[in-house]
Design a protein around this motif. Structure first.
Motif, PDB file in Angstrom:
ATOM      1  N   ALA A   1       0.912  -0.927  -0.019  1.00 38.80           N
ATOM      2  CA  ALA A   1      -0.046  -0.060  -0.118  1.00 38.80           C
ATOM      3  C   ALA A   1       0.782   1.157   0.004  1.00 38.80           C
ATOM      4  O   ALA A   1       0.511   2.227  -0.791  1.00 38.80           O
ATOM      5  CB  ALA A   1      -0.739  -0.080   1.171  1.00 38.80           C
ATOM      6  N   TYR A   2       1.750   1.248   0.807  1.00 36.40           N
ATOM      7  CA  TYR A   2       2.946   2.381   0.836  1.00 36.40           C
ATOM      8  C   TYR A   2       3.292   2.578  -0.667  1.00 36.40           C
ATOM      9  O   TYR A   2       3.510   3.707  -1.005  1.00 36.40           O
ATOM     10  CB  TYR A   2       3.912   2.224   1.988  1.00 36.40           C
ATOM     11  CG  TYR A   2       4.894   3.123   1.844  1.00 36.40           C
ATOM     12  CD1 TYR A   2       4.714   4.356   2.760  1.00 36.40           C
ATOM     13  CD2 TYR A   2       6.174   2.978   1.373  1.00 36.40           C
ATOM     14  CE1 TYR A   2       5.651   5.587   2.704  1.00 36.40           C
ATOM     15  CE2 TYR A   2       7.136   4.000   1.358  1.00 36.40           C
ATOM     16  CZ  TYR A   2       6.939   5.056   1.994  1.00 36.40           C
ATOM     17  OH  TYR A   2       7.876   6.118   1.999  1.00 36.40           O
ATOM     18  N   GLY A   3       3.994   1.574  -1.133  1.00 38.09           N
ATOM     19  CA  GLY A   3       4.639   1.659  -2.516  1.00 38.09           C
ATOM     20  C   GLY A   3       3.878   2.126  -3.526  1.00 38.09           C
ATOM     21  O   GLY A   3       4.125   2.880  -4.262  1.00 38.09           O
ATOM     22  N   ILE A   4       2.437   1.655  -3.446  1.00 43.72           N
ATOM     23  CA  ILE A   4       1.644   2.199  -4.386  1.00 43.72           C
ATOM     24  C   ILE A   4       1.256   3.896  -4.554  1.00 43.72           C
ATOM     25  O   ILE A   4       0.949   4.379  -5.332  1.00 43.72           O
ATOM     26  CB  ILE A   4       0.104   1.541  -4.611  1.00 43.72           C
ATOM     27  CG1 ILE A   4       0.214  -0.201  -4.957  1.00 43.72           C
ATOM     28  CG2 ILE A   4      -0.977   1.797  -5.189  1.00 43.72           C
ATOM     29  CD1 ILE A   4      -0.674  -1.106  -4.641  1.00 43.72           C
ATOM     30  N   SER A   5       1.155   3.999  -3.050  1.00 47.32           N
ATOM     31  CA  SER A   5       1.022   5.707  -2.897  1.00 47.32           C
ATOM     32  C   SER A   5       2.006   6.348  -3.051  1.00 47.32           C
ATOM     33  O   SER A   5       1.980   7.401  -3.911  1.00 47.32           O
ATOM     34  CB  SER A   5       0.776   5.598  -1.321  1.00 47.32           C
ATOM     35  OG  SER A   5      -0.203   5.048  -0.846  1.00 47.32           O
TER      36      SER A   5
END
Length: 379
Positions: free
Chosen positions: A84-88
């Motif tokens: 989720a952090y990487g996608i953000s």
């Protein structure tokens, strides 16, 4: 085990999860959102369009999303934190190349039918990532320099990407939200003292370098600071927003002028009356009683987050809930300080009252995570 708890444990698992939901939190969220619908109806002159009806639909969809996320085991959310952090971060990078420009800033990106502000999503995924990191890290390493640099980098990367949009308010919220998780994780106070000293030096540099090719902020951001320090220097220009907001706040008195009777908003004196400055409309129409009631409901939301954190047994859930509760508090603190003239105007919305899809979506996802931690905690 009480008789009620025993009876709950005898029902099928799916139904049991529904019973375990924090229904008090659900009711408070509905109450706050309903106040927002009323305010959007009022500032539109007694019409559901163009703001109240879309906001209702978004909240209804958000409730469904919150309940769906609440059914997801908290361990799965922990495992997905890095993704989720990487996608953000990738979405923030995409904004730089393909983002939509609005109100002088490049902050939005179109994903199919959805117009998303990735910086809002990052506020939650950053907290998730830091909570997962400290859940993985040996507590004896929490304050060692190498293991402090990693979360600092996790915070600094998105904060820098948001700052160049430019979006100073959200960048500051990312810094504060990340710092809250690090503090809750037990990072030594010496690091926070060092950051405070650096921050004081940075603030001094902001003013020292103003007017030079190396100035830190944009000219409009400097004007916001000037307006904050003395709105009357430009009452019809940069200081207009704050002056009108203060007039609306003060004119509401104890009980307000009445629903849809606010002159500042109805006569269009109040700027951004459906977004950043909607609290002033509430205070004008319902006075101190209405404003205090809203703050009380907000306080209950934060209380539910922190109470769930205290009841949780695993480190990830504790840090996650504390981080979400603090992030929600920062929304309130920054917006209310801004509209009351206690801080420069930085464009941070008021949760569930200000019109906007990205903030509504992200907050409902966040409270879905809160519910998941509450539902799946050991009993």
């Amino acid at each position: 085990m009480s008789f009620l708890e025993y009876q709950i444990k005898t029902v099928p698992g799916g139904i049991r999860k529904i019973l375990y939901l924090n229904w008090g939190l659900v009711l408070v969220l509905v109450a706050v959102a309903s106040m927002g619908f009323l305010m959007l109806y009022s500032v539109a002159g007694g019409s559901l369009q163009p703001w109240a009806e879309p906001q209702m639909k978004r909240f209804a969809a958000g409730l469904v999303l919150m309940f769906a996320i609440a059914m997801v085991p908290i361990w799965f959310i922990r495992n997905m934190a890095g993704l989720a952090y990487g996608i953000s971060v990738l979405l923030l990078l995409a904004v730089e190349f393909f983002g939509e420009v609005g109100m002088g800033a490049q902050r939005w990106i179109d994903i199919g039918p959805l117009r998303l502000q990735p910086s809002e999503l990052m506020k939650i995924t950053l907290v998730m990532m830091l909570a997962a990191y400290y859940d993985w890290l040996d507590t004896r390493k929490t304050s060692r320099p190498l293991w402090v640099l990693i979360p600092v980098a996790l915070i600094a990367v998105p904060a820098a990407l948001v700052l160049i949009q430019p979006n100073l308010g959200t960048a500051l919220m990312l810094l504060m939200g990340g710092a809250a998780v690090m503090f809750a994780a037990g990072v030594s106070l010496w690091y926070f003292g060092a950051v405070a000293a650096l921050g004081a030096g940075a603030i001094a540099s902001v003013f020292t370098l103003r007017g030079t090719p190396w100035q830190f902020l944009h000219d409009y951001q400097y004007r916001r600071i000037d307006t904050f320090l003395d709105p009357t220097t430009d009452p019809l220009g940069a200081g207009y927003n704050i002056i009108q907001a203060q007039i609306a706040l003060g004119s509401g008195g104890w009980s307000g002028k009445g629903f849809m009777q606010g002159t500042q908003s109805r006569l269009n004196f109040l700027p951004e009356k459906h977004t950043d400055f909607i609290f002033t409309t509430l205070a004008e129409e319902f006075g101190f009683i209405g404003a205090f009631s809203l703050l009380l409901l907000y306080g209950l939301i934060i209380f539910f987050c922190l109470a769930s954190a205290m009841q949780s047994k695993d480190r990830f859930s504790q840090l996650l809930l504390i981080g979400i509760g603090c992030t929600f508090f920062f929304y309130l603190a920054v917006n209310l300080s801004m509209v009351m003239g206690m801080a420069p105007v930085v464009g941070v919305p008021l949760p569930f009252l200000s019109y906007g899809g990205s903030v509504m979506l992200v907050l409902m996802v966040a409270f879905g995570v809160v519910q998941s931690a509450h539902v799946h905690r050991p009993r």
